[in-house]
Design an enzyme around this catalytic site. Sequence first.
Site, mmCIF file in Angstrom:
data_model
loop_
_atom_site.group_PDB
_atom_site.id
_atom_site.type_symbol
_atom_site.label_atom_id
_atom_site.label_comp_id
_atom_site.label_asym_id
_atom_site.label_seq_id
_atom_site.Cartn_x
_atom_site.Cartn_y
_atom_site.Cartn_z
ATOM 1 N N ASP A 318 -11.501 6.276 16.082
ATOM 2 C CA ASP A 318 -11.843 7.676 15.834
ATOM 3 C C ASP A 318 -10.815 8.552 16.558
ATOM 4 O OD1 ASP A 318 -12.996 6.425 18.103
ATOM 5 O OD2 ASP A 318 -14.583 7.909 18.262
ATOM 6 N N GLU A 524 -5.570 5.193 29.075
ATOM 7 C CA GLU A 524 -6.323 4.770 27.894
ATOM 8 C C GLU A 524 -5.406 4.312 26.766
ATOM 9 O OE1 GLU A 524 -9.517 7.088 25.013
ATOM 10 O OE2 GLU A 524 -7.852 8.168 25.923
ATOM 11 N N GLU A 539 -9.112 14.244 19.814
ATOM 12 C CA GLU A 539 -10.015 15.375 20.053
ATOM 13 C C GLU A 539 -10.320 15.601 21.526
ATOM 14 O OE1 GLU A 539 -13.509 14.423 17.780
ATOM 15 O OE2 GLU A 539 -14.325 13.124 19.333
#
Length: 574
Positions: A318, A524, A539
């Site tokens: 996502d 990450e 996002e």
Amino acid sequence: MVLEGFMAACGQTVVSTGVSKLLTLLVAIQSAALASFGGGPDFDPKYYVDIPLRYSLNETARAFDALPRLQNNTIPPRVLEQFLSQYFELADSNVIADAPKDFNRIPQNFLPLVHNPQVRKWALQIHELWLELSRKISPSVAMNPNKNTLLPLNNTVLVPGARFREVYYWDSYWVIKGLLVSGMTDTAKGVIENLMELAERYGFVPNGARIYYENRSQPPLLSMMIRAVYEKTHDKALLKRALPILLREHAFWTSEPHEVRVRDKNGDEHRLSRFWAHWNSPRPESFTIDTHVARGMNKSRAAQLYHDIATAAESGWDFSSRWMEDQQNLRTLRTSMIIPVDLNAFLFQMEKNVEYFASILGNQTIQTQFASAASDRQRAIQRILWSRKRGQWFDAWLSPNGCSFSENDNKTIVYEWKQKRLTYASNFVPLWAGVLPKGDPRRALVVEALNKSGLVLPAGIATSLRNTGQQWDFPNAWAPLVDMVIEGLDASGIPRGKMMAKAISQSWIRSNYEAYHQVGKMLEKYDATSCGKIGGGGEYNLQTGFGWSNGVVLSLLQKYGWPADKPLFCPDAL
């Protein structure tokens, strides 16, 4: 009430789709915070659904309703700040720092193939990060479920880091790989036990340990976690405990709406699986973002988009152009109408693992059942998703209008489909999952296809070839995908594949090391185009910590080591 008016004005059905009154309140506060504080780069909507309540839900809701509003219906920033301070704890106040009992600062027989003292020092620093990421869930979470979105768990949890203050499903596989390198077998077992508790509670492992994740899962890697720990411990009690849970999880992924039927070019019918979130509203943790994306859509189209957004979150990707009809437009997500390569590779792996566990436990019925299920899925993957011409697997897009009914059951839809032959790192996951048996000449085709794909870059494996600004696209490289590609190449049995695996491993370790010394943190995601370059897009801001990045570096150093005379710096820094 203000809350009811807020939900009605937004045209949302959050309460009716099963979200609690607690989330309704927190989502309303999230939207109020965006209006009051502005949506700058530091605004994180997830924060507002993670904060625990100090007082009862009803008392807090009444206080929020009573806050003064300006003419434009926004709350003055100072008033909202005071309300948040008075009625809420900090977002991480319901988790307690925990030092696992099996943590040792210098583990026994730690990374025996690492002979470079610089690398060993860094690896021990990564090892110590398990202390920063280890948590216990406060007893207050179980005692006060109407004050917390966090789910109670009994064992030590390993969080990814930063804004991710709870357990996540597929992250945990690579966390466990790292824990096993660190000699923390008991902690790894506890991570698995937490996930099994969630699976018993819901019938599947949720995306993460929050009530707003109850509508979806994530890539199903529980069986791989169990196998990794079993191969280290030979603990049959773990397998006995896990087997019925894995059967239940398998049923979740192999029943409608996750399972779909398709026919190959010969007319033979096959069953494969897709991601499918049970949700058609904005995600509570990203409510303000999702409603902005769907702005201007009618109610029906917005509901479908919200469903496909949540479904993309179930995929772990996502977001990515992989799920978009128009690869630059998030509003064209079609996630729920795609048969993904990686999901079906994971399920094949699950079926082979259950077969293996059943054989160890002497359960011949389940062993035979799952050997057959794995064989059927393997055949389906090769008939529907494999491209011999391109030497890789591609996602199949289902036609919403092109379908018929099964000859065996006239109530079951059989979809028409078409391969979407675009290049993503996921196209090569079946090599890691063992979909092609040992000695299969098609393995060489896959190795060559990856070599020519454009995904192999100086600092790892790019997720895709298209730069959309989404985080699961070019130029970002993610530890789990890099690890699966490396492991697949190494297991290919092809000399060129083994050489590529080692070279990619070294470039990945160098890039992680360089970024660590720039930022002082493990990250990450990274940028595959240049050694030490930091990833971006998506996002939310880049997160540090970071569970699966730590686990992959440690497991690669365990596998390949690092010679004393090999430099660790990026090539352009030498």
